[in-house]
Design an enzyme around this catalytic site. Sequence first.
Site, PDB file in Angstrom:
ATOM      1  N   ALA A  62      57.713  50.220  48.593  1.00  0.00           N
ATOM      2  CA  ALA A  62      57.679  49.181  47.563  1.00  0.00           C
ATOM      3  C   ALA A  62      57.065  47.897  48.074  1.00  0.00           C
ATOM      4  O   ALA A  62      57.177  47.571  49.269  1.00  0.00           O
ATOM      5  CB  ALA A  62      59.097  48.910  47.067  1.00  0.00           C
TER       6      ALA A  62
ATOM      7  N   GLU B 115      46.841  54.323  51.261  1.00  0.00           N
ATOM      8  CA  GLU B 115      47.324  54.745  52.565  1.00  0.00           C
ATOM      9  C   GLU B 115      46.501  54.011  53.607  1.00  0.00           C
ATOM     10  O   GLU B 115      45.262  54.052  53.568  1.00  0.00           O
ATOM     11  CB  GLU B 115      47.175  56.257  52.713  1.00  0.00           C
ATOM     12  CG  GLU B 115      47.926  56.851  53.891  1.00  0.00           C
ATOM     13  CD  GLU B 115      47.911  58.375  53.864  1.00  0.00           C
ATOM     14  OE1 GLU B 115      48.991  58.973  53.946  1.00  0.00           O
ATOM     15  OE2 GLU B 115      46.810  58.964  53.756  1.00  0.00           O
TER      16      GLU B 115
ATOM     17  N   GLU C  61      43.015  56.235  42.725  1.00  0.00           N
ATOM     18  CA  GLU C  61      41.569  56.031  42.810  1.00  0.00           C
ATOM     19  C   GLU C  61      40.977  56.772  44.010  1.00  0.00           C
ATOM     20  O   GLU C  61      41.688  57.213  44.908  1.00  0.00           O
ATOM     21  CB  GLU C  61      41.255  54.532  42.928  1.00  0.00           C
ATOM     22  CG  GLU C  61      41.783  53.695  41.769  1.00  0.00           C
ATOM     23  CD  GLU C  61      41.382  52.237  41.871  1.00  0.00           C
ATOM     24  OE1 GLU C  61      40.224  51.966  42.252  1.00  0.00           O
ATOM     25  OE2 GLU C  61      42.220  51.375  41.573  1.00  0.00           O
TER      26      GLU C  61
ATOM     27  N   GLU D 219      33.759  44.116  38.972  1.00  0.00           N
ATOM     28  CA  GLU D 219      33.242  44.510  40.280  1.00  0.00           C
ATOM     29  C   GLU D 219      31.856  45.152  40.222  1.00  0.00           C
ATOM     30  O   GLU D 219      31.508  45.957  41.079  1.00  0.00           O
ATOM     31  CB  GLU D 219      34.225  45.422  41.027  1.00  0.00           C
ATOM     32  CG  GLU D 219      35.471  44.700  41.523  1.00  0.00           C
ATOM     33  CD  GLU D 219      35.221  43.766  42.711  1.00  0.00           C
ATOM     34  OE1 GLU D 219      35.175  44.212  43.869  1.00  0.00           O
ATOM     35  OE2 GLU D 219      35.058  42.551  42.456  1.00  0.00           O
TER      36      GLU D 219
ATOM     37  N   TRP E  33      42.960  41.096  36.957  1.00  0.00           N
ATOM     38  CA  TRP E  33      43.070  41.228  38.410  1.00  0.00           C
ATOM     39  C   TRP E  33      42.542  39.936  39.011  1.00  0.00           C
ATOM     40  O   TRP E  33      41.357  39.643  38.865  1.00  0.00           O
ATOM     41  CB  TRP E  33      42.243  42.416  38.918  1.00  0.00           C
ATOM     42  CG  TRP E  33      42.341  42.555  40.404  1.00  0.00           C
ATOM     43  CD1 TRP E  33      41.485  42.045  41.346  1.00  0.00           C
ATOM     44  CD2 TRP E  33      43.377  43.211  41.132  1.00  0.00           C
ATOM     45  NE1 TRP E  33      41.912  42.353  42.611  1.00  0.00           N
ATOM     46  CE2 TRP E  33      43.075  43.063  42.507  1.00  0.00           C
ATOM     47  CE3 TRP E  33      44.541  43.903  40.766  1.00  0.00           C
ATOM     48  CZ2 TRP E  33      43.897  43.597  43.510  1.00  0.00           C
ATOM     49  CZ3 TRP E  33      45.340  44.416  41.761  1.00  0.00           C
ATOM     50  CH2 TRP E  33      45.021  44.269  43.117  1.00  0.00           C
TER      51      TRP E  33
END
Length: 428
Positions: free
Chosen positions: A149, A174, A217, A283, A406
């Site tokens: 978290a 990750e 993603e 982006e 964002w």
Amino acid sequence: MQIHVVQSGQSLYGIAEAYGVNADEIIQANQLSAPARLVVGQTMVIPITGMYYWVRPGDSLYSISRRFGVNINTLASTNQLSLNKPLPIGLRLYIPPGPKRNAEVNAYIEPRGEEVSQSLQSAATEAAPHLTYLAPFSFQVQRDGSLEAPPLDNLASIARRSGVTLMMVVTNLENAQFSSELGRFILNDPAIQDRLLTNIIHTARRLGFRDIHFDFEFLRPEDREAYNRFLRRAAARIHQEGFLLSTALAPKTSRTQVGAWYTAHDYKVHGEVADFVIIMTYEWGYSGGPPMPVSPIGPVRKVLEYALSEMPGSKIMMGQNLYGYDWTLPYVAGGAYAKALSPQAAIDLARTRNAAIQYDYKDQAPHFDYTDDSGKQHKVWFEDARSIQVKFTLLKELGLRGISYWKLGLPFPQNWLLIGDNFLVVKR
């Protein structure tokens, strides 16, 4: 609400007098850091009801009424004008405010480190009255189906005070990167998925989240159907437990678009399974790429129009950046990354460097050039009140559910003022 673009020779007090407001109101609304040193090309939001328009060559009451979506008879009577007489060039017309439509608004917030910084808490508090959802980024999936978290501190209480729904963002991050290998591991193991969904539901209930948001993603193209199966499975459990389910989607322009960020995102299936989606329409200009607008209006429209061919507008939230970039020139692929900066910081930088702000009407984005102390040239693209109003107009034209930002922590006060001027923000 009036959007004013500063012209050469104008002062804050002259602008305030032209609109019949107090200069301090303009300073406060726009959080002006140097009100005595306005930048040519800088936009400010003037806090008035409705707006003023100065007649230009070729204008008529009919064309002006269509441009602003105001009934022609209302426009004529408000300004005590005859419908049949031509308008003098330079005449100031008052444009009364039009009706507002409902919209949902989300904002991601990304705490770094072990706690939510005071500046991020302040940003969340300021934005919360204008939000439907607040989305702490992110709950990272672990290979055993558990979750790591993010720090939350008092974000739940900030959301609760303003009637904001907490969105639980679940990612395949990750080692600080979206991981295709982690995605492969999770999406192809039903036992791990069961454990993951149980942990998600228990965590959401314990912490007060009401929407579960999957932001997976950089998935392998061959995991497209595995992701679809996982979402169907997740939706059955999540909806049974009374939660909403939403997803994040890369900005595709066709079903056949391929690439590491695109192939595995199936717009049609997401539109069928999720309560709503957030499409990351930003982006194009990014930190590792060449200088260009972050969210140029043409490409944004193209993505959203494709999305509408796969799902109803009532399920689509348009993504929007709250930042711009400062590139050092000449751009070299694989070289130095551009520096992110807020719209407020961009204006301050233009002032410091004595640079006039230009506006690209094709892409609908502000920009400027400057030279730094070492003699290097720079290009800055960012957002202002004009560029964000164009996005709001597109949102209304296409009949979308709302907009998602964002990310919080990059000051852009004009945005929140214009949200209130354009929409009635839905609270769930």
